[in-house]
Design an enzyme around this catalytic site. Sequence first.
Site, PDB file in Angstrom:
ATOM      1  N   CYS A 129       0.806  -1.232   0.000  1.00 49.86           N
ATOM      2  CA  CYS A 129       0.000   0.000   0.000  1.00 49.86           C
ATOM      3  C   CYS A 129       0.838   1.281   0.000  1.00 49.86           C
ATOM      4  CB  CYS A 129      -0.995   0.008   1.148  1.00 49.86           C
ATOM      5  SG  CYS A 129      -0.255   0.021   2.770  1.00 49.86           S
ATOM      6  N   ASP A 130       1.992   1.309   0.622  1.00 45.83           N
ATOM      7  CA  ASP A 130       2.811   2.522   0.682  1.00 45.83           C
ATOM      8  C   ASP A 130       4.020   2.469  -0.247  1.00 45.83           C
ATOM      9  OD1 ASP A 130       1.164   3.674   2.621  1.00 45.83           O
ATOM     10  OD2 ASP A 130       2.228   2.637   4.238  1.00 45.83           O
TER      11      ASP A 130
END
EC number: 2.3.2.-
Length: 159
Positions: A129-130
């Site tokens: 996600c990051d």
Amino acid sequence: MTLEYEQFVQQLTRLAESRELYKKLPLLRHDLVHSPCCLHLTVPNSTRNTGGHIELLITFSRVYREPLLLIRVWATTALDGIETSQLAHSAETMATLRIPSYLTLGLDTILDAQYPHALQGAWYSVHPCDTRDIVGDDVTVRDTYLDRWVSVFLLWVCR
């Protein structure tokens, strides 16, 4: 910047065929799987006196359109002079991996029949996600995105 699957396949194939990855990692084994495209790596587990190895799988998250790192830690034990490998328990895995604070580790499962049988089952996954924030979002280096990703997401495993 997100990565298209075709770009991932091209960059992963180039990475697997180059010697750069093998200069950076003490690989015991590596296999490029073509359908679906993923790179299966085995590195020694240098943090445990009992031996074993760490199994890594670089695959692609179609949801996040980012590379995805899957990890399994194997412990080697000897019983009656015969060495066997078994998956390490979660506490051993966490102690072995020494996960940097900027990464999130979760449990994942591969049940897709497209993957070879040996790659199916439970894996720890570094959540993608990051990824863009960690690796960088510069469009001018899109062609080397996977190289940068490897330096962030893979090299800490072998420290």
